[in-house]
Design a protein around this motif. Structure first.
Motif, PDB file in Angstrom:
ATOM      1  N   ARG A  71       4.670   0.757  11.167  1.00  0.00           N
ATOM      2  CA  ARG A  71       4.503  -0.339  10.204  1.00  0.00           C
ATOM      3  C   ARG A  71       5.826  -0.995   9.866  1.00  0.00           C
ATOM      4  O   ARG A  71       5.885  -2.179   9.592  1.00  0.00           O
ATOM      5  N   THR A  86       2.139   2.600  -3.443  1.00  0.00           N
ATOM      6  CA  THR A  86       0.812   2.782  -4.043  1.00  0.00           C
ATOM      7  C   THR A  86       0.228   4.121  -3.604  1.00  0.00           C
ATOM      8  O   THR A  86      -0.322   4.876  -4.406  1.00  0.00           O
ATOM      9  N   ILE A 139      -0.832   7.204  -5.950  1.00  0.00           N
ATOM     10  CA  ILE A 139      -2.169   7.816  -5.956  1.00  0.00           C
ATOM     11  C   ILE A 139      -2.070   9.303  -5.663  1.00  0.00           C
ATOM     12  O   ILE A 139      -2.707  10.130  -6.322  1.00  0.00           O
ATOM     13  N   LYS A 161      -5.700   0.107  -7.803  1.00  0.00           N
ATOM     14  CA  LYS A 161      -4.819   0.963  -6.993  1.00  0.00           C
ATOM     15  C   LYS A 161      -5.526   1.487  -5.743  1.00  0.00           C
ATOM     16  O   LYS A 161      -5.438   2.677  -5.416  1.00  0.00           O
ATOM     17  N   LEU A 162      -6.231   0.584  -5.064  1.00  0.00           N
ATOM     18  CA  LEU A 162      -6.867   0.982  -3.809  1.00  0.00           C
ATOM     19  C   LEU A 162      -5.909   0.706  -2.658  1.00  0.00           C
ATOM     20  O   LEU A 162      -5.030  -0.151  -2.760  1.00  0.00           O
ATOM     21  N   LEU A 163      -6.085   1.460  -1.577  1.00  0.00           N
ATOM     22  CA  LEU A 163      -5.254   1.256  -0.389  1.00  0.00           C
ATOM     23  C   LEU A 163      -5.953   0.221   0.488  1.00  0.00           C
ATOM     24  O   LEU A 163      -7.053   0.453   0.982  1.00  0.00           O
ATOM     25  N   ARG A 185     -13.245   7.637  -6.250  1.00  0.00           N
ATOM     26  CA  ARG A 185     -12.080   8.408  -5.815  1.00  0.00           C
ATOM     27  C   ARG A 185     -11.641   9.387  -6.906  1.00  0.00           C
ATOM     28  O   ARG A 185     -11.242  10.516  -6.627  1.00  0.00           O
ATOM     29  N   ARG A 208      -5.476  -0.961   3.395  1.00  0.00           N
ATOM     30  CA  ARG A 208      -5.671  -0.762   4.833  1.00  0.00           C
ATOM     31  C   ARG A 208      -6.749   0.271   5.131  1.00  0.00           C
ATOM     32  O   ARG A 208      -7.011   0.584   6.285  1.00  0.00           O
ATOM     33  N   ARG A 209      -7.296   0.881   4.081  1.00  0.00           N
ATOM     34  CA  ARG A 209      -8.315   1.898   4.295  1.00  0.00           C
ATOM     35  C   ARG A 209      -9.664   1.396   3.825  1.00  0.00           C
ATOM     36  O   ARG A 209      -9.749   0.600   2.897  1.00  0.00           O
TER      37      ARG A 209
END
Ligand SMILES: Nc1ncnc2c1ncn2[C@@H]1O[C@H](COP(=O)(O)OP(=O)(O)O)[C@@H](O)[C@H]1O
Ligand SMILES: [Mg+2]
Lengths: 251, 297
Positions: free
Chosen positions: B21, B205, B209, A108-110, A169, A112-113
């Motif tokens: 976007r 997502t 989070i 569940k990482l973003l 995180r 684009r970051r």
């Protein structure tokens, strides 16, 4: 309660305190009628390291979702830090969730970051405007061993490294309880072992860790507390257990 | 303070990012909203103009000219005139002699020469009535026709029931306009809602989070609400400018056609402000509905 009493002999002194997590007769029936948990009683103390084992569909993820009140139990009561979460109002959930750090099989990482931005995100959305954010982010990335990957993007990292970012995180706001739902599910044995070592290290710093897994080798190597669930029931709870019941081929 | 600013910055930044976007969906949303705001603003201005014109017409129109027979005796005329004067439906009565009628008509040069050729004065004397309500005109018309002193060939002169019909039309236009405006408003809320749903979906997502690490609902919500407000504002600015320009052209064109429509500055400014505030409000409300479903879990 009986579980906690039974374990006290083998446990360090702080176990005499109120458990940080406790389940009392908890059942969960999903709206479609699936009974995911049945009459679960459980006590986990501050500083514990627990494996939650059982085959796929046993109810491990459901238990984790009940802890963070992503789902509410159908019957029974759940306490975190002495606070009843099973009847907690929606408004109080953010505060509850800040007590937890949580990682999943998918990281569940973003995408684009960068690594550092992914970690900082957790602080930005819970404590906007906080000072020394950069230092905090660098510190946790150092703990998980990614201090040289700060400006990489997730898809430039291996699976194990991505899971480490997710762990960083989850750690950045210093949670009391660390939940990991099949964190090694997508990783090869060596990488998995590295992740488990990291979780043990986090536990060593005083954080309660609950890791749901059906990775037999890992559980058998570490020999810590094992809570086995099958078909929604807790079938075994041992202080220094293995994946399967000692000397048998069953949970 | 620092925290508020950081939250605001986060929300603004995310809102702008969402907008860029999903640029296609965002622009389509803004364009459709703009079209709707243009329709609402345009029809409001149009009805207002027609209303203004008609109100002027109504004042002119409550006139009735009763032509008198050349054979009518002065006593009979005076009698009729005083009866009208005491009628509560009447504002004023004036008597116009044949000579005055000729003078009046002679202001038009072609009629003047025609009259000169004729040598005699064919124009009848008349009683000019101002009545309080348009609907009285037809009543006086009927009464006048029954009078022997009234010219039997052309008894009266007034705008018959055109005005009344136009009035009905205006009422209908206003009602239909209100209903259409409500329908359009609902449509624009739905459009914003769906634009925001797209944005929410592309950020699922991130939202997941945010909820996991313990962000509050409002923190999750604000970027989308700001995005909706931004869209509504852009739509309102563009369509407001178009409505304004179109109104000016309309007024100019109408004046070229001798139909004097006044440029109502106060109404226009009020309308533009209403469109801006409305656009932003619709944007905020649509977004609120758009994110609601994702937050209830
Ligand atoms: N949202 C849901 N709705 C209905 N049934 C569900 C849902 N989530 C899980 N289940 C069912 O509940 C049981 C336990 O699932 P889960 O807790 O995910 O098990 P595990 O994590 O141990 O594999 C399974 O039978 C699963 O199909
Ligand atoms: Mg699971």
């Amino acid at each position: 309660m009986s579980v906690a009493v039974a374990e006290r002999s083998a446990a360090p002194p702080q176990h005499a305190l109120r458990p940080v997590i406790s389940f009392h007769g908890v059942s969960k029936v999903y709206p479609n009628g699936t009974e995911a948990l049945r009459d679960v009683d459980l006590a986990i103390h501050q500083g514990d390291f627990c494996f939650l084992v059982g085959p796929s569909g046993a109810g491990k993820s459901t238990l984790v979702r009940l802890l963070i009140r992503d789902e509410a139990p159908s019957t029974g009561r759940i306490f975190i830090d002495g606070q009843e979460v099973s009847r907690m109002s929606h408004r109080k959930l953010p505060k509850l969730r800040r007590k937890f750090g949580i990682v999943f099989q998918d990281y569940k990482l973003l995408t684009r970051r960068t690594v550092a931005q992914n970690v900082a995100f957790a602080l930005q959305v819970t404590r906007p405007g906080q000072r020394h954010m950069r230092e905090k982010v660098e510190e946790v990335l150092w703990i998980v061993g990614l201090e040289d990957k700060l400006d990489k993007f997730p898809d430039e990292l291996s699976g194990g490294e991505q899971q480490r970012v997710a762990i960083a995180r989850a750690l950045v706001h210093r949670p009391r309880i660390f939940l990991a739902d099949e964190p090694t599910g997508n990783l090869d044995p060596d990488t998995s072992w590295g992740i488990v070592q990291l979780l043990l290290q986090i536990n060593h710093r005083g954080t309660t860790v609950l890791m749901a897994t059906h990775n037999r080798e890992v559980v058998d190597l570490v020999r810590r507390r094992v809570i086995a669930i099958d078909n929604g029931r807790v079938v075994r709870d041992e202080a220094e257990g293995s994946y399967l019941r000692e000397g048998t081929a069953t949970l | 303070m620092r925290q508020v600013l950081a939250s605001l910055w986060f929300a603004l930044h995310s809102a702008g990012q969402n907008f860029r976007r999903n640029l296609g969906v965002s622009l389509a949303g803004v364009f459709t909203m703009g079209l709707i705001i243009f329709l609402v603003g345009g029809s409001l201005l149009f009805t207002h103009s027609v209303d203004t014109v008609l109100q002027g017409q109504e004042q002119n129109a409550s006139h009735l000219k009763i032509y008198l027979s050349d054979n009518a005796s002065l006593a009979a005329i005076t009698n009729f005139e005083s009866r009208l004067k005491h009628d509560p439906r009447v504002i004023s009565v004036t008597f116009e002699t044949k000579d005055q009628a000729q003078q009046q008509a002679s202001q038009n040069p072609s009629i003047k020469s025609a009259l000169a050729v004729l040598g005699s004065n064919p124009l009848p004397a008349s009683l000019n009535l101002d009545v309080r309500k348009l609907t009285y005109l037809s009543q006086f018309n009927a009464e006048a026709k029954a009078m022997p002193i009234v010219d039997s060939t052309t008894p009266t002169d007034y705008n018959s029931d055109v005005i009344g019909k136009l009035n009905t039309v205006i009422t209908v236009i206003e009602w239909v306009g209100a209903i259409i405006a409500i329908i359009l408003l609902t449509i624009s809320i739905v459009i914003i809602m769906n634009t925001i749903r797209t944005a929410v979906y592309s950020r699922r997502t991130e939202i997941e989070i945010m909820k996991l690490v313990g962000a509050t609902d409002w923190f999750v919500r604000w970027p989308f609400i700001l995005e909706g407000m931004l869209g509504g504002l852009l739509a309102a600015i563009f369509s407001g400018a178009v409505v304004f320009g179109a109104y000016r052209l309309f007024v100019q064109a109408a004046q070229g056609n001798l139909l004097s429509v006044p440029f109502d500055t106060r109404y226009t400014i009020t309308l533009l402000i209403v469109l801006l505030v409305g656009g932003v409000a619709v944007g905020a409300f649509g977004s609120f509905l758009g994110v609601r479903r994702f937050l209830s879990a």
